[in-house]
Motif scaffolding. Structure first.
Motif, PDB file in Angstrom:
ATOM      1  N   LEU A 105       0.852  -1.184   0.000  1.00  9.25           N
ATOM      2  CA  LEU A 105       0.000   0.000   0.000  1.00  9.25           C
ATOM      3  C   LEU A 105       0.887   1.233   0.000  1.00  9.25           C
ATOM      4  CD1 LEU A 105      -2.946   1.165   0.459  1.00  9.25           C
ATOM      5  CD2 LEU A 105      -2.303   1.280   2.867  1.00  9.25           C
ATOM      6  N   ILE A 106       0.585   2.211  -0.848  1.00  7.62           N
ATOM      7  CA  ILE A 106       1.307   3.478  -0.862  1.00  7.62           C
ATOM      8  C   ILE A 106       0.318   4.586  -0.549  1.00  7.62           C
ATOM      9  CG2 ILE A 106       3.124   2.739  -2.444  1.00  7.62           C
ATOM     10  CD1 ILE A 106       1.494   4.047  -4.722  1.00  7.62           C
ATOM     11  N   GLU A 107       0.839   5.677   0.037  1.00  4.72           N
ATOM     12  CA  GLU A 107      -0.017   6.808   0.363  1.00  4.72           C
ATOM     13  C   GLU A 107       0.713   8.097   0.038  1.00  4.72           C
ATOM     14  OE1 GLU A 107      -2.402   8.781   4.181  1.00  4.72           O
ATOM     15  OE2 GLU A 107      -1.763   6.676   4.229  1.00  4.72           O
ATOM     16  N   ASP A 118       7.052  -6.516  -7.987  1.00  2.12           N
ATOM     17  CA  ASP A 118       7.867  -6.360  -9.198  1.00  2.12           C
ATOM     18  C   ASP A 118       8.151  -4.903  -9.511  1.00  2.12           C
ATOM     19  OD1 ASP A 118       7.978  -9.094  -9.645  1.00  2.12           O
ATOM     20  OD2 ASP A 118       6.107  -9.093 -10.795  1.00  2.12           O
ATOM     21  N   GLY A 119       7.652  -3.992  -8.669  1.00  5.80           N
ATOM     22  CA  GLY A 119       7.893  -2.578  -8.893  1.00  5.80           C
ATOM     23  C   GLY A 119       6.901  -1.928  -9.823  1.00  5.80           C
ATOM     24  N   ARG A 120       5.747  -2.548 -10.045  1.00  9.37           N
ATOM     25  CA  ARG A 120       4.743  -1.979 -10.938  1.00  9.37           C
ATOM     26  C   ARG A 120       3.606  -1.389 -10.121  1.00  9.37           C
ATOM     27  NH1 ARG A 120       0.133  -3.514 -13.938  1.00  9.37           N
ATOM     28  NH2 ARG A 120       0.098  -5.607 -13.029  1.00  9.37           N
ATOM     29  N   LYS A 121       3.266  -0.129 -10.431  1.00  8.28           N
ATOM     30  CA  LYS A 121       2.132   0.501  -9.773  1.00  8.28           C
ATOM     31  C   LYS A 121       0.855  -0.060 -10.405  1.00  8.28           C
ATOM     32  CE  LYS A 121       2.109   4.992  -9.127  1.00  8.28           C
ATOM     33  NZ  LYS A 121       1.911   6.448  -9.430  1.00  8.28           N
ATOM     34  N   ILE A 122       0.058  -0.743  -9.596  1.00 11.04           N
ATOM     35  CA  ILE A 122      -1.170  -1.329 -10.140  1.00 11.04           C
ATOM     36  C   ILE A 122      -2.397  -0.482  -9.834  1.00 11.04           C
ATOM     37  CG2 ILE A 122      -0.178  -3.650 -10.022  1.00 11.04           C
ATOM     38  CD1 ILE A 122      -2.043  -4.203  -7.675  1.00 11.04           C
ATOM     39  N   LEU A 123      -2.325   0.382  -8.790  1.00  6.92           N
ATOM     40  CA  LEU A 123      -3.407   1.322  -8.515  1.00  6.92           C
ATOM     41  C   LEU A 123      -2.798   2.680  -8.206  1.00  6.92           C
ATOM     42  CD1 LEU A 123      -5.914  -0.693  -6.240  1.00  6.92           C
ATOM     43  CD2 LEU A 123      -6.149  -0.155  -8.667  1.00  6.92           C
ATOM     44  N   LYS A 150     -17.721   5.818  -2.023  1.00 10.01           N
ATOM     45  CA  LYS A 150     -18.291   4.622  -2.634  1.00 10.01           C
ATOM     46  C   LYS A 150     -17.236   3.520  -2.704  1.00 10.01           C
ATOM     47  CE  LYS A 150     -22.336   6.456  -3.624  1.00 10.01           C
ATOM     48  NZ  LYS A 150     -23.616   5.967  -3.054  1.00 10.01           N
ATOM     49  N   TYR A 151     -17.711   2.261  -2.682  1.00 15.01           N
ATOM     50  CA  TYR A 151     -16.826   1.106  -2.647  1.00 15.01           C
ATOM     51  C   TYR A 151     -16.797   0.373  -3.985  1.00 15.01           C
ATOM     52  CZ  TYR A 151     -16.702   1.655   2.404  1.00 15.01           C
ATOM     53  OH  TYR A 151     -16.505   2.151   3.662  1.00 15.01           O
ATOM     54  N   GLY A 152     -15.632  -0.181  -4.280  1.00 13.39           N
ATOM     55  CA  GLY A 152     -15.464  -1.031  -5.442  1.00 13.39           C
ATOM     56  C   GLY A 152     -14.498  -2.153  -5.130  1.00 13.39           C
ATOM     57  N   LEU A 153     -14.140  -2.928  -6.143  1.00 15.03           N
ATOM     58  CA  LEU A 153     -13.302  -4.103  -5.941  1.00 15.03           C
ATOM     59  C   LEU A 153     -12.351  -4.251  -7.117  1.00 15.03           C
ATOM     60  CD1 LEU A 153     -13.063  -6.591  -3.968  1.00 15.03           C
ATOM     61  CD2 LEU A 153     -14.525  -7.797  -5.568  1.00 15.03           C
ATOM     62  N   CYS A 154     -11.046  -4.484  -6.812  1.00 14.51           N
ATOM     63  CA  CYS A 154     -10.027  -4.665  -7.845  1.00 14.51           C
ATOM     64  C   CYS A 154      -9.285  -5.975  -7.609  1.00 14.51           C
ATOM     65  CB  CYS A 154      -9.022  -3.514  -7.836  1.00 14.51           C
ATOM     66  SG  CYS A 154      -9.720  -1.916  -8.255  1.00 14.51           S
ATOM     67  N   ASN A 155      -8.664  -6.491  -8.681  1.00 12.88           N
ATOM     68  CA  ASN A 155      -7.819  -7.677  -8.537  1.00 12.88           C
ATOM     69  C   ASN A 155      -6.361  -7.277  -8.425  1.00 12.88           C
ATOM     70  OD1 ASN A 155      -6.927  -7.083 -11.133  1.00 12.88           O
ATOM     71  ND2 ASN A 155      -8.161  -8.673 -12.110  1.00 12.88           N
ATOM     72  N   GLU A 156      -5.453  -8.270  -8.431  1.00 17.62           N
ATOM     73  CA  GLU A 156      -4.022  -8.014  -8.234  1.00 17.62           C
ATOM     74  C   GLU A 156      -3.376  -7.323  -9.423  1.00 17.62           C
ATOM     75  OE1 GLU A 156      -4.618 -11.855 -10.265  1.00 17.62           O
ATOM     76  OE2 GLU A 156      -5.456 -10.941  -8.436  1.00 17.62           O
TER      77      GLU A 156
END
Length: 455
Positions: A105-107, A118-123, A150-156
């Motif tokens: 997690l980054i903030e 792997d060093g890839r920003k996924i969100l 509001k809530y949502g859902l993401c994968n890896e």
């Protein structure tokens, strides 16, 4: 690095002369310098990959965690390097927290995002909250995200499984309820979206060959129930007012049965909507008796053996209660027992109540508000003459109450202790005698005093 480890191995394996000892110390020093955290004279920290390869300078702090990650803070920002000195997360975030073995997690400026290992920003850092609901050790993530309330859902991979448009996400891994202002959507097994104004009530699994299986979902639309397959497609259109499956008729390669209600009449069907029991019964319930349903007919309730596909016509009943080996059935205020194995009635309806004894082939019976013990053939073991239920404990002993006094007997109805005015409470291997005027007395299984028990 490899040549230094090879040198170290050779030196450890060889006899150590004074010259070798010196070389040995040098080798150890070189090995430890690899990815070394140093404090500079100005009080800042440095990260070195080799003695001559400076990775980070003038850091406020460098912390090595989990033998894998260097958490680096510099100029008020934080970044992450791996143990090989590779940049995983650049030094530009306010906070970094490990979500799982594969995600961080980054903030930044109060907004959250996610990097993978792997060093890839996924969100991107655009979310107010992110929580991983997947397993920590798995590379498959289930990221609950919140954005603008509001809530949502993401994968890896950072792909949306559900857009952040929902007020709440409820449920578990196989059935998520996505609640929004105008209704509830469902996400099945994190793959298949179901909406169209339905409510998913229950899931069951059809084992096809002992290895593979298929999921089915009982759903309700308006007031009628039907079936969905594991992809969320309608397998049986809604047509029943009630639909229940508890692995009825379950066997590898066979078709499960379902209890269904059409109007006010109950029957049973298979998942292909073939009728097994016609829709002519007042109620049908699954039981804990292997292979049996409780079916209410015009003449009373009967057990239906769905393995032999026959009713057990030896008796009817009004109520039942199942234990491990026996089921108590009651009719017109009288109770008897049946064997869960044979389904046979053990003795006629004659007692007010019947209670099985754990680990003993006897039953406490109640008749005319008094209690005794009988065996499976209804032979009297302890006369029906006592005022409280009888439970066998401490081998073959039973606490009794008669004429307001308490005692302890054996299975021959011989008085071993009492009768006394004080309450006796039996446990697995001791008895407590309660006395309001003094300390309680504790007896062992042989009725010897073993201590003064506290009140």
């Amino acid at each position: 690095m490899h040549k230094y480890l090879f040198l170290l191995f050779c030196l450890i394996s060889a006899p150590i002369s004074p010259l070798c000892a010196q070389e040995y110390r040098v080798a150890i020093a070189v090995a430890r310098i690899d990815n070394t955290i140093k404090k500079a004279p100005n009080g800042k920290y440095q990260l070195w990959k080799h003695p001559d390869s400076l990775l980070i300078d003038n850091a406020d702090s460098i912390v090595f965690k989990n033998r894998e990650w260097y958490y680096i803070r510099k100029d008020g920002r934080q970044g992450l390097y791996d143990r090989d000195g590779k940049v995983v997360i650049p030094i530009e975030y306010d906070r970094i927290e490990q979500l799982s073995g594969y995600l961080f997690l980054i903030e930044k400026d109060g907004k959250k995002g996610v990097f993978n290992t792997d060093g890839r920003k996924i969100l991107d850092t655009i979310f107010d909250e992110i929580e991983n609901k997947g397993y920590e050790w798995s590379d498959k993530a289930r990221l609950y995200v919140r954005k603008n309330g509001k809530y949502g859902l993401c994968n890896e991979r950072g792909e949306y499984l559900a857009q952040p448009i929902y007020n709440e996400i409820k449920g578990n891994f196989y059935k998520l309820e996505l609640v929004k202002d105008d209704g509830t959507d469902y996400l099945l097994s994190f793959k298949h979206f179901v909406s169209d104004g339905i409510t998913i009530l229950h899931k069951f699994v059809l084992e096809t060959d002992g290895i593979r299986s298929k999921d089915f979902y009982i759903f309700r639309k308006d007031t009628l129930c039907g079936l969905l397959d594991e992809e969320g497609k309608v397998f049986m259109k809604p047509q029943y007012t009630k639909l229940v499956c508890r692995d009825i008729g379950y066997r590898f390669g066979t078709t499960p049965w379902l209890i269904a209600c059409k109007g006010n009449n109950y029957g049973t069907i298979d998942i292909y909507n073939n009728v097994i029991l016609p829709f002519q019964y007042k109620s049908i319930r699954a039981t804990s008796i292997v292979g049996c349903l409780a079916v209410e007919t015009e003449t009373g309730k009967r057990f239906y053996d769905y393995e032999t596909k026959k009713f057990i016509n030896d008796y009817t009943f009004d109520e039942y209660h199942t234990s491990d080996l026996y089921t108590a059935i009651k009719k017109d205020g009288k109770t008897t027992l049946i064997s869960n194995d044979t389904k046979k009635m053990m003795f006629p309806y004659k007692y007010q109540d019947v209670f099985s004894q754990f680990h003993h082939p006897y039953f406490c019976v109640k008749l005319n508000n008094l209690y005794g013990l009988v065996d499976a053939n209804d032979k009297i073991i302890i006369p029906i003459m006592y005022e409280d239920r009888l439970w066998i404990t401490c081998g073959d002993k039973i606490v009794i109450k008669k004429d307001g006094k308490y005692g302890i007997i054996n299975l021959k109805n011989e008085l071993l202790y009492g009768m006394i005015n004080h309450i006796i409470v039996a446990y697995n291997d001791f008895f407590d005698i309660y006395d309001s005027m003094k300390e309680n007395t504790r007896l062992d299984a042989d009725l010897n005093v073993i201590q003064e028990a506290k009140k």
